[in-house]
Design a protein around this motif. Structure first.
Motif, PDB file in Angstrom:
ATOM      1  N   ARG A 111      -9.332   9.016  -2.316  1.00  0.00           N
ATOM      2  CA  ARG A 111      -8.294   9.978  -1.957  1.00  0.00           C
ATOM      3  C   ARG A 111      -7.839   9.829  -0.509  1.00  0.00           C
ATOM      4  NH1 ARG A 111     -12.291  12.393  -5.043  1.00  0.00           N
ATOM      5  NH2 ARG A 111     -11.581  13.136  -7.094  1.00  0.00           N
ATOM      6  N   LYS A 112      -8.342   8.809   0.168  1.00  0.00           N
ATOM      7  CA  LYS A 112      -7.910   8.508   1.539  1.00  0.00           C
ATOM      8  C   LYS A 112      -7.394   7.075   1.561  1.00  0.00           C
ATOM      9  CE  LYS A 112     -11.048  11.643   3.955  1.00  0.00           C
ATOM     10  NZ  LYS A 112     -10.066  12.702   4.042  1.00  0.00           N
ATOM     11  N   PHE A 113      -6.221   6.896   2.168  1.00  0.00           N
ATOM     12  CA  PHE A 113      -5.571   5.590   2.137  1.00  0.00           C
ATOM     13  C   PHE A 113      -5.096   5.188   3.531  1.00  0.00           C
ATOM     14  CE2 PHE A 113      -4.696   7.876  -1.868  1.00  0.00           C
ATOM     15  CZ  PHE A 113      -5.353   7.039  -2.763  1.00  0.00           C
ATOM     16  N   THR A 114      -5.017   3.880   3.771  1.00  0.00           N
ATOM     17  CA  THR A 114      -4.447   3.384   5.026  1.00  0.00           C
ATOM     18  C   THR A 114      -2.916   3.355   4.890  1.00  0.00           C
ATOM     19  OG1 THR A 114      -4.338   1.055   4.402  1.00  0.00           O
ATOM     20  CG2 THR A 114      -6.461   1.851   5.260  1.00  0.00           C
ATOM     21  N   ASP A 115      -2.255   2.956   5.971  1.00  0.00           N
ATOM     22  CA  ASP A 115      -0.783   2.892   5.946  1.00  0.00           C
ATOM     23  C   ASP A 115      -0.257   1.611   5.303  1.00  0.00           C
ATOM     24  OD1 ASP A 115      -0.410   5.322   7.075  1.00  0.00           O
ATOM     25  OD2 ASP A 115      -0.409   4.556   9.142  1.00  0.00           O
ATOM     26  N   LEU A 118      -8.269  -2.145  -4.300  1.00  0.00           N
ATOM     27  CA  LEU A 118      -7.455  -1.000  -3.888  1.00  0.00           C
ATOM     28  C   LEU A 118      -8.159   0.314  -4.226  1.00  0.00           C
ATOM     29  CD1 LEU A 118      -4.019  -2.258  -5.263  1.00  0.00           C
ATOM     30  CD2 LEU A 118      -4.724  -2.194  -2.851  1.00  0.00           C
ATOM     31  N   GLY A 119      -7.739   1.380  -3.562  1.00  0.00           N
ATOM     32  CA  GLY A 119      -8.239   2.705  -3.881  1.00  0.00           C
ATOM     33  C   GLY A 119      -7.297   3.390  -4.852  1.00  0.00           C
ATOM     34  N   ALA A 120      -7.857   4.204  -5.749  1.00  0.00           N
ATOM     35  CA  ALA A 120      -7.030   4.878  -6.747  1.00  0.00           C
ATOM     36  C   ALA A 120      -7.707   6.171  -7.170  1.00  0.00           C
ATOM     37  CB  ALA A 120      -6.828   3.977  -7.965  1.00  0.00           C
ATOM     38  N   ALA A 176      -2.757   7.863  -8.112  1.00  0.00           N
ATOM     39  CA  ALA A 176      -2.425   7.659  -6.699  1.00  0.00           C
ATOM     40  C   ALA A 176      -3.081   6.357  -6.248  1.00  0.00           C
ATOM     41  CB  ALA A 176      -2.951   8.821  -5.871  1.00  0.00           C
ATOM     42  N   LEU A 177      -2.332   5.555  -5.505  1.00  0.00           N
ATOM     43  CA  LEU A 177      -2.808   4.214  -5.144  1.00  0.00           C
ATOM     44  C   LEU A 177      -2.562   3.888  -3.675  1.00  0.00           C
ATOM     45  CD1 LEU A 177      -1.162   2.706  -8.275  1.00  0.00           C
ATOM     46  CD2 LEU A 177      -3.604   2.351  -7.767  1.00  0.00           C
TER      47      LEU A 177
END
Ligand SMILES: Cc1cc2nc3c(=O)[nH]c(=O)nc-3n(C[C@H](O)[C@H](O)[C@H](O)COP(=O)(O)O)c2cc1C
Length: 176
Positions: free
Chosen positions: A15-19, A110-112, A149-150
């Motif tokens: 639930r935390k992503f980079t730019d 990747l985060g999802a 969400a990705l």
């Protein structure tokens, strides 16, 4: 290619992503995985709406009272939209596709995270399904089920706790 069992251990909700944005190849790979998912009778009852604009991601992030705020920081959301007229088991079709996207995301590093839409409400009590349908201008026959969400992972998460999985095996598995 690593074994699926390793991938399954590594997959966690992020639930935390980079730019950093997703590349076109990453997005294509995620969509291929969704479209290769099993569907009842091979009817393909789902559509996949790709949202990348910060404005739309922000609107999606407030479409639920809880559990969606982090979508504003995501680089992309794939909204899984079903057509119930095509299949009576559209929820299952949509869920299978959503899972494929989650595992494909982990395989790409990747985060999802799954964000539930169906049966949820925003903080005013308005159905999330209605809000998301308006954001995407969906026809009445199309039902958004969930979104994924990705983005690139903003933090690492521990692998699945295999002690807990062993305990669940005792509780949840019935061998006949
Ligand atoms: C049907 C379903 C609905 C979910 N809805 C949300 C949601 O709305 N927001 C959210 O942050 N996570 C949501 N999740 C993710 C779960 O919270 C998460 O999978 C669970 O806590 C286990 O954590 P893990 O995915 O890291 O193993 C959902 C997962 C599923 C399968």
């Amino acid at each position: 290619m690593e074994h699926f069992s390793e991938l399954a251990k590594k997959r966690r909700s992020h639930r935390k992503f980079t730019d950093q944005p997703l590349t076109d190849i990453q997005l294509e790979t995620l969509l291929d995985a969704a479209l290769m998912s099993p569907t009842s009778k091979g009817l393909h009852s789902c559509l996949f709406y790709v949202v990348e604009s910060p404005e739309q991601l922000k609107s999606l992030s407030v479409s639920k009272a809880i559990g969606s705020q982090f979508v504003e920081q995501a680089k992309c959301a794939i909204v899984v939209v079903a057509e119930p007229e095509i299949s009576d088991v559209w929820i299952e079709d949509a869920s299978a596709a959503a899972m494929s996207i989650l595992y494909q995301a982990e395989d790409l590093g990747l985060g999802a995270c799954w964000v539930q839409i169906r049966e949820r409400k925003d903080s005013n009590g308005t159905a999330t399904e209605k809000i998301v349908s308006d954001i995407l201008s969906l026809p009445a026959s199309h039902r958004p089920v969930c979104l994924i969400a990705l983005g690139h992972k903003g933090m690492e998460r521990k692998e699945q706790n295999m002690d807990r999985i062993e305990a669940l095996k005792q509780e949840k598995v019935v061998r006949m």
